[in-house]
Scaffold this motif. Structure first.
Motif, PDB file in Angstrom:
ATOM      1  N   LYS A  84      55.450 -36.066 -53.858  1.00  0.00           N
ATOM      2  CA  LYS A  84      54.774 -35.675 -55.091  1.00  0.00           C
ATOM      3  C   LYS A  84      54.831 -36.761 -56.153  1.00  0.00           C
ATOM      4  CE  LYS A  84      55.632 -30.747 -54.349  1.00  0.00           C
ATOM      5  NZ  LYS A  84      56.202 -29.490 -54.922  1.00  0.00           N
ATOM      6  N   ASP A  85      55.778 -37.681 -56.039  1.00  0.00           N
ATOM      7  CA  ASP A  85      55.970 -38.731 -57.035  1.00  0.00           C
ATOM      8  C   ASP A  85      55.123 -39.948 -56.672  1.00  0.00           C
ATOM      9  OD1 ASP A  85      57.921 -39.711 -59.330  1.00  0.00           O
ATOM     10  OD2 ASP A  85      57.753 -41.327 -57.833  1.00  0.00           O
ATOM     11  N   ASP A  86      54.388 -40.523 -57.673  1.00  0.00           N
ATOM     12  CA  ASP A  86      53.527 -41.684 -57.418  1.00  0.00           C
ATOM     13  C   ASP A  86      54.332 -42.890 -56.937  1.00  0.00           C
ATOM     14  OD1 ASP A  86      51.265 -41.005 -60.189  1.00  0.00           O
ATOM     15  OD2 ASP A  86      51.258 -40.286 -58.105  1.00  0.00           O
ATOM     16  N   LYS A  87      55.516 -43.063 -57.458  1.00  0.00           N
ATOM     17  CA  LYS A  87      56.358 -44.185 -57.045  1.00  0.00           C
ATOM     18  C   LYS A  87      56.731 -44.063 -55.577  1.00  0.00           C
ATOM     19  CE  LYS A  87      60.780 -46.440 -58.042  1.00  0.00           C
ATOM     20  NZ  LYS A  87      61.973 -46.449 -58.934  1.00  0.00           N
ATOM     21  N   GLN A  88      57.141 -42.867 -55.177  1.00  0.00           N
ATOM     22  CA  GLN A  88      57.502 -42.652 -53.777  1.00  0.00           C
ATOM     23  C   GLN A  88      56.299 -42.873 -52.852  1.00  0.00           C
ATOM     24  OE1 GLN A  88      59.098 -38.664 -53.758  1.00  0.00           O
ATOM     25  NE2 GLN A  88      61.179 -39.338 -54.301  1.00  0.00           N
ATOM     26  N   LYS A  89      55.123 -42.417 -53.319  1.00  0.00           N
ATOM     27  CA  LYS A  89      53.920 -42.595 -52.509  1.00  0.00           C
ATOM     28  C   LYS A  89      53.571 -44.075 -52.347  1.00  0.00           C
ATOM     29  CE  LYS A  89      51.770 -38.144 -53.599  1.00  0.00           C
ATOM     30  NZ  LYS A  89      50.605 -37.465 -54.223  1.00  0.00           N
ATOM     31  N   ALA A  90      53.683 -44.846 -53.427  1.00  0.00           N
ATOM     32  CA  ALA A  90      53.365 -46.269 -53.356  1.00  0.00           C
ATOM     33  C   ALA A  90      54.321 -46.991 -52.408  1.00  0.00           C
ATOM     34  CB  ALA A  90      53.424 -46.890 -54.751  1.00  0.00           C
ATOM     35  N   ILE A  91      55.630 -46.694 -52.539  1.00  0.00           N
ATOM     36  CA  ILE A  91      56.626 -47.336 -51.665  1.00  0.00           C
ATOM     37  C   ILE A  91      56.409 -46.916 -50.220  1.00  0.00           C
ATOM     38  CG2 ILE A  91      59.086 -47.461 -51.122  1.00  0.00           C
ATOM     39  CD1 ILE A  91      59.640 -47.118 -54.134  1.00  0.00           C
ATOM     40  N   PHE A  92      56.090 -45.637 -50.000  1.00  0.00           N
ATOM     41  CA  PHE A  92      55.854 -45.146 -48.641  1.00  0.00           C
ATOM     42  C   PHE A  92      54.663 -45.875 -48.000  1.00  0.00           C
ATOM     43  CE2 PHE A  92      56.002 -42.067 -45.247  1.00  0.00           C
ATOM     44  CZ  PHE A  92      54.683 -42.006 -44.812  1.00  0.00           C
ATOM     45  N   LEU A  93      53.564 -46.028 -48.764  1.00  0.00           N
ATOM     46  CA  LEU A  93      52.367 -46.693 -48.218  1.00  0.00           C
ATOM     47  C   LEU A  93      52.633 -48.166 -47.921  1.00  0.00           C
ATOM     48  CD1 LEU A  93      49.508 -45.096 -50.353  1.00  0.00           C
ATOM     49  CD2 LEU A  93      49.954 -44.774 -47.915  1.00  0.00           C
ATOM     50  N   GLN A  94      53.430 -48.812 -48.796  1.00  0.00           N
ATOM     51  CA  GLN A  94      53.739 -50.228 -48.556  1.00  0.00           C
ATOM     52  C   GLN A  94      54.487 -50.400 -47.237  1.00  0.00           C
ATOM     53  OE1 GLN A  94      56.922 -52.010 -48.786  1.00  0.00           O
ATOM     54  NE2 GLN A  94      55.864 -53.949 -48.335  1.00  0.00           N
ATOM     55  N   ARG A  95      55.432 -49.535 -46.970  1.00  0.00           N
ATOM     56  CA  ARG A  95      56.200 -49.609 -45.723  1.00  0.00           C
ATOM     57  C   ARG A  95      55.331 -49.220 -44.519  1.00  0.00           C
ATOM     58  NH1 ARG A  95      61.763 -46.635 -47.890  1.00  0.00           N
ATOM     59  NH2 ARG A  95      62.504 -48.394 -49.196  1.00  0.00           N
ATOM     60  N   ALA A  96      54.488 -48.205 -44.705  1.00  0.00           N
ATOM     61  CA  ALA A  96      53.623 -47.754 -43.607  1.00  0.00           C
ATOM     62  C   ALA A  96      52.636 -48.853 -43.204  1.00  0.00           C
ATOM     63  CB  ALA A  96      52.873 -46.488 -44.020  1.00  0.00           C
ATOM     64  N   ILE A  97      52.058 -49.538 -44.210  1.00  0.00           N
ATOM     65  CA  ILE A  97      51.119 -50.634 -43.912  1.00  0.00           C
ATOM     66  C   ILE A  97      51.837 -51.767 -43.204  1.00  0.00           C
ATOM     67  CG2 ILE A  97      49.634 -52.403 -44.936  1.00  0.00           C
ATOM     68  CD1 ILE A  97      49.047 -50.382 -47.189  1.00  0.00           C
ATOM     69  N   MET A 114      47.594 -49.373 -54.259  1.00  0.00           N
ATOM     70  CA  MET A 114      47.442 -50.043 -55.556  1.00  0.00           C
ATOM     71  C   MET A 114      47.254 -49.023 -56.670  1.00  0.00           C
ATOM     72  SD  MET A 114      45.135 -53.449 -54.833  1.00  0.00           S
ATOM     73  CE  MET A 114      45.309 -53.939 -56.544  1.00  0.00           C
ATOM     74  N   SER A 115      46.522 -47.968 -56.368  1.00  0.00           N
ATOM     75  CA  SER A 115      46.296 -46.930 -57.383  1.00  0.00           C
ATOM     76  C   SER A 115      47.606 -46.231 -57.754  1.00  0.00           C
ATOM     77  CB  SER A 115      45.283 -45.911 -56.847  1.00  0.00           C
ATOM     78  OG  SER A 115      45.103 -44.857 -57.762  1.00  0.00           O
ATOM     79  N   TYR A 116      48.398 -45.872 -56.745  1.00  0.00           N
ATOM     80  CA  TYR A 116      49.667 -45.193 -57.019  1.00  0.00           C
ATOM     81  C   TYR A 116      50.669 -46.108 -57.714  1.00  0.00           C
ATOM     82  CZ  TYR A 116      48.143 -41.290 -54.079  1.00  0.00           C
ATOM     83  OH  TYR A 116      47.467 -40.224 -53.557  1.00  0.00           O
ATOM     84  N   SER A 117      50.732 -47.395 -57.286  1.00  0.00           N
ATOM     85  CA  SER A 117      51.682 -48.322 -57.909  1.00  0.00           C
ATOM     86  C   SER A 117      51.309 -48.590 -59.361  1.00  0.00           C
ATOM     87  CB  SER A 117      51.719 -49.639 -57.120  1.00  0.00           C
ATOM     88  OG  SER A 117      50.462 -50.293 -57.181  1.00  0.00           O
ATOM     89  N   LEU A 158      54.644 -49.920 -60.940  1.00  0.00           N
ATOM     90  CA  LEU A 158      55.313 -50.818 -59.976  1.00  0.00           C
ATOM     91  C   LEU A 158      54.421 -52.038 -59.712  1.00  0.00           C
ATOM     92  CD1 LEU A 158      56.678 -48.189 -57.422  1.00  0.00           C
ATOM     93  CD2 LEU A 158      57.938 -49.386 -59.214  1.00  0.00           C
ATOM     94  N   ASP A 159      54.388 -52.950 -60.687  1.00  0.00           N
ATOM     95  CA  ASP A 159      53.508 -54.109 -60.539  1.00  0.00           C
ATOM     96  C   ASP A 159      53.902 -54.991 -59.364  1.00  0.00           C
ATOM     97  OD1 ASP A 159      53.174 -54.515 -64.140  1.00  0.00           O
ATOM     98  OD2 ASP A 159      52.076 -53.256 -62.711  1.00  0.00           O
ATOM     99  N   SER A 160      55.193 -54.999 -59.011  1.00  0.00           N
ATOM    100  CA  SER A 160      55.651 -55.883 -57.931  1.00  0.00           C
ATOM    101  C   SER A 160      55.012 -55.525 -56.597  1.00  0.00           C
ATOM    102  CB  SER A 160      57.179 -55.806 -57.804  1.00  0.00           C
ATOM    103  OG  SER A 160      57.588 -54.470 -57.549  1.00  0.00           O
ATOM    104  N   LEU A 161      54.701 -54.229 -56.393  1.00  0.00           N
ATOM    105  CA  LEU A 161      54.084 -53.823 -55.127  1.00  0.00           C
ATOM    106  C   LEU A 161      52.615 -54.250 -55.028  1.00  0.00           C
ATOM    107  CD1 LEU A 161      55.500 -50.240 -54.461  1.00  0.00           C
ATOM    108  CD2 LEU A 161      56.156 -52.397 -53.403  1.00  0.00           C
ATOM    109  N   ASN A 162      51.990 -54.473 -56.175  1.00  0.00           N
ATOM    110  CA  ASN A 162      50.580 -54.869 -56.145  1.00  0.00           C
ATOM    111  C   ASN A 162      50.371 -56.162 -55.355  1.00  0.00           C
ATOM    112  OD1 ASN A 162      49.634 -52.697 -57.563  1.00  0.00           O
ATOM    113  ND2 ASN A 162      49.696 -53.715 -59.563  1.00  0.00           N
ATOM    114  N   GLY A 163      51.347 -57.065 -55.417  1.00  0.00           N
ATOM    115  CA  GLY A 163      51.238 -58.325 -54.674  1.00  0.00           C
ATOM    116  C   GLY A 163      51.099 -58.086 -53.181  1.00  0.00           C
ATOM    117  N   TYR A 164      51.882 -57.124 -52.664  1.00  0.00           N
ATOM    118  CA  TYR A 164      51.808 -56.813 -51.235  1.00  0.00           C
ATOM    119  C   TYR A 164      50.463 -56.180 -50.871  1.00  0.00           C
ATOM    120  CZ  TYR A 164      56.801 -57.781 -50.763  1.00  0.00           C
ATOM    121  OH  TYR A 164      58.005 -58.393 -50.725  1.00  0.00           O
ATOM    122  N   PHE A 165      50.019 -55.233 -51.727  1.00  0.00           N
ATOM    123  CA  PHE A 165      48.752 -54.569 -51.411  1.00  0.00           C
ATOM    124  C   PHE A 165      47.572 -55.556 -51.462  1.00  0.00           C
ATOM    125  CE2 PHE A 165      50.542 -50.644 -50.761  1.00  0.00           C
ATOM    126  CZ  PHE A 165      51.280 -50.163 -51.822  1.00  0.00           C
TER     127      PHE A 165
END
Length: 698
Positions: free
Chosen positions: A48-61, A81-84, A89-96
């Protein structure tokens, strides 16, 4: 053993599936379908949390990439990118951004978009020693190389070499960078430098016992030897690579295809077919349509060499439909060239000419000189085969121009390779100097001396290479022109030494002797020998005095008059200015037209008063010949030959037209075509034929 119908460049140029493109994604499955939203894993729906969703997608990808499953990468990256962004969480944008760039590069083949996302991702990884920074620099460099942007590519190559110098030889990052740098140098024709970087990557893989990585490097090294046309080494390294990548199907299919191509270039058809079929099995399983079509092109050439034309035609027709549908100009050009070769082999010359001209037009449109040279070479061969030597000469001239361009590009690549080798060696020497502080001055002096000598040697070697290349090119051009000229001269001599004329002349001499007409036999034999001697003497020279040519023509007419029992009269009128002047003309140039008038115009006529006249006048710097007879005319002559000589094909007049064109062109003017006029009387009946020829006075 089959005949290899096309240059080996044709079997490798324009391949869509590159081994280097599989360096990072081993065996990626090309199932991305636009940018549609893919289904998320079940675990994602419970978050339910956007942060958790962004981290989950980064690992899944990341897991999907590691497992070679890219179906959801682009859609998941967009969502991530939308969730981060919402979670801050700007740091995750680099990975996406990095993942989106990889989707564009490895599936969409959209290099500009890939470069855009890679560059946007780079500031998120500022540390040059960071693995992600190294990976991004490598990917940007590879994407620029794919676009052909040499300046931007080598700007990143220089940056990459600085990173590599700071890494140990066993570093996985250094090994990957070395392989990509080698691929870049190979793309721009700097093969010597490319091999040195591949060797660096191979040594690193051997030390790390990285068998899969070693297989990829060996496959890329095999491609270098393919471009160097060393098929034995290409096959050797490809087989070794296949052993290390036996469980990775996509690159294995490409490697097996390369082995088949190498065996085909060596004319080992059975081995080529074996490896191509193995490649097709894997490509069919993975739905690699472009690979199947590339293999089909080689198989079509094999079938053509084996004269299995129906099988070859079926494959080529399928390829034409495919490459037109996917808008792949290089693939379409190759297929048109193969089709032209097949049509030539099956004597469908009109279709062959159409296919080859279409290939040439597309090659010129996309500015691909190698394909232009192949098309022009095939068109030249086709024109010669069909006897159109004028067109063959025009194609040969265009071919030489294109080959000059290719030779210049190759020389520039060799020079760049020497310059890179020189700079690399100079840099290594400087590092050694810095490591030996106590001897720095002496080492600098030695380095300068060695550098100067090396530069002089390189410059001398370059001059030698260029001299050899230009000498061979000029020699080849000269030999081609001499060959075409010799062929035409041989045909001219054959047309002048008409076997039927010689046979009939000897028959006439025999008849005179059998009838005991010794004087006439002696007179006929004397004139016959003079004519033969004149023809043989004239064949040694390109030009003869006009007066002697007129005398030879008179001898020929005299013999024909004796042969036909003075059935016709003959008048020759030559401008006194031509007689008194020192004018040179091609030997017996108008004799085929005179022969045509006698044999076809008057020999079959029964009317009295048959007459043949020949005139030569000087007119505005040209020699104008006019031949006129009052025989049966061309229409009735054609009807007679149709029923009495159905297999007769006259080549003498066509050769004479070519001689007129070549002579006038050699004199610097456009060639004149002979003007043939049918004559009619007041009642509309045929009254003979008139022929007019103009050549430049020499």
């Amino acid at each position: 053993m089959t005949t290899q119908y096309f240059p080996r460049h044709l079997l490798r140029t324009g391949r869509r599936l590159r081994i280097s493109g599989l360096l990072f994604f081993l065996g990626i499955q090309l199932f991305l379908r636009g940018q549609e939203i893919a289904a998320f894993p079940a675990e994602f729906n419970s978050l339910k949390d956007d942060k958790q969703k962004a981290i989950f997608l980064q690992r899944a990808i990341n897991d999907s990439i590691n497992e070679d499953l890219l179906t959801n990468v682009y859609a998941w990256s967009d969502a991530g990118m939308s969730y981060s962004k919402q979670a801050g969480l700007d740091s995750l944008n680099g990975y996406f951004l990095l993942y989106k760039g990889k989707a564009h590069y490895y599936h969409y083949y959209n290099n500009d978009s890939a470069i855009y996302f890679f560059k946007k991702s780079l500031p998120y990884f500022p540390d040059k020693a960071n693995l992600q920074h190294i990976t991004l620099v490598r990917d940007i460099m590879a994407a620029y190389s794919a676009t052909g942007n040499k300046d931007s590519t080598f700007a990143y190559v220089d940056s990459t070499r600085e990173i590599m110098d700071a890494l140990p030889d066993t570093s996985r990052a250094k090994i990957k960078l070395a392989e990509v740098v080698g691929t870049v140098y190979s793309d721009f024709g700097l093969f010597k430098t490319a091999i040195s970087y591949y060797q660096m990557a191979i040594n690193g893989c051997l030390r790390n016992n990285n068998k899969r990585g070693l297989g990829m490097v060996l496959a890329n090294l095999a491609l270098v030897y393919e471009q160097l046309e060393d098929n034995k080494k290409e096959i050797e390294f490809s087989k070794e690579a296949a052993g290390y990548l036996a469980d990775v199907k996509m690159p294995l299919a490409t490697i097996l295809s390369n082995i088949g191509s190498g065996y085909f270039n060596l004319s080992q058809v059975d081995s080529a077919r074996f490896y191509l079929e193995k490649s097709d099995v894997i490509a069919s399983e993975l739905k690699m349509t472009s690979m199947l079509r590339a293999n089909a092109s080689i198989l079509a050439s094999i079938y053509t060499g084996e004269k299995n034309y129906n099988a070859a035609r079926k494959l080529l027709d399928e390829n034409l439909l495919y490459y037109k549908k996917v808008d792949d100009p290089p693939g379409l050009i190759k297929t048109l060239l193969y089709s032209g070769n097949l049509d030539t082999a099956t004597h469908n010359f009109a279709r062959a000419k159409q296919n080859l001209n279409n290939a040439l037009a597309i090659a010129r449109k996309i500015e691909y000189p190698l394909f232009q040279a192949m098309a022009l070479q095939s068109l030249t061969s086709l024109a010669r085969k069909t006897g159109d030597y004028k067109v063959a000469l025009a194609y040969q001239t265009d071919l030489m121009i294109v080959k000059d361009s290719l030779t210049s590009d190759k020389a520039r690549a060799q020079l760049s390779d020497l310059e890179v080798s020189y700079k690399t060696r100079q840099k290594e020497q400087q590092i050694q100097i810095l490591q030996k502080d106590n001897n720095i001055k002496n080492l600098q002096l030695q380095n300068n001396r060695r550098s100067t000598i090396f530069y002089i040697i390189c410059f001398g070697l370059l001059l030698t290479i260029l001299g050899i290349v230009f000498y061979q090119r000029n020699l080849r051009n000269k030999m081609e022109m001499q060959k075409m000229k010799a062929e035409l001269e041989t045909k001219v001599l054959r047309s002048q030494m008409n076997p039927h004329f010689i046979f009939n002349s000897l028959n006439s001499i025999e008849n005179f002797m059998m009838q005991n007409e010794k004087r006439q036999a002696s007179d006929y034999l004397n004139k016959f020998s003079k004519l033969i001697r004149s023809i043989l003497e004239s064949s040694r020279n390109e030009l003869v005095p006009l007066v002697k040519d007129v005398e030879a023509l008179q001898l020929y007419v005299d013999l024909e008059q004796l042969r036909f029992h003075n059935k016709f009269s003959y008048q020759a009128n030559v401008d006194p200015e031509l007689v008194n002047g020192d004018y040179q003309v091609p030997s017996l140039l108008i004799q085929p037209y005179v022969e045509n008038a006698i044999v076809h115009g008057m020999a079959h006529s029964d009317k009295a008063g048959l007459n043949l006249s020949v005139s030569a006048i000087l007119e505005d710097g040209y020699i104008k010949y006019t031949m006129q007879d009052n025989g049966i005319g061309r229409k009735k002559s054609g009807e007679y030959n149709k029923y009495n000589k159905p297999q007769h094909k006259s080549v003498g007049l066509k050769i004479t037209e070519d001689r007129i064109m070549m002579f006038n062109q050699a004199m610097g003017i456009a060639g004149y075509q002979p003007v043939i006029t049918d004559l009619w009387d007041e009642n509309g009946n045929s009254a003979g034929t008139k022929v007019e020829i103009k050549i430049k006075a020499a």
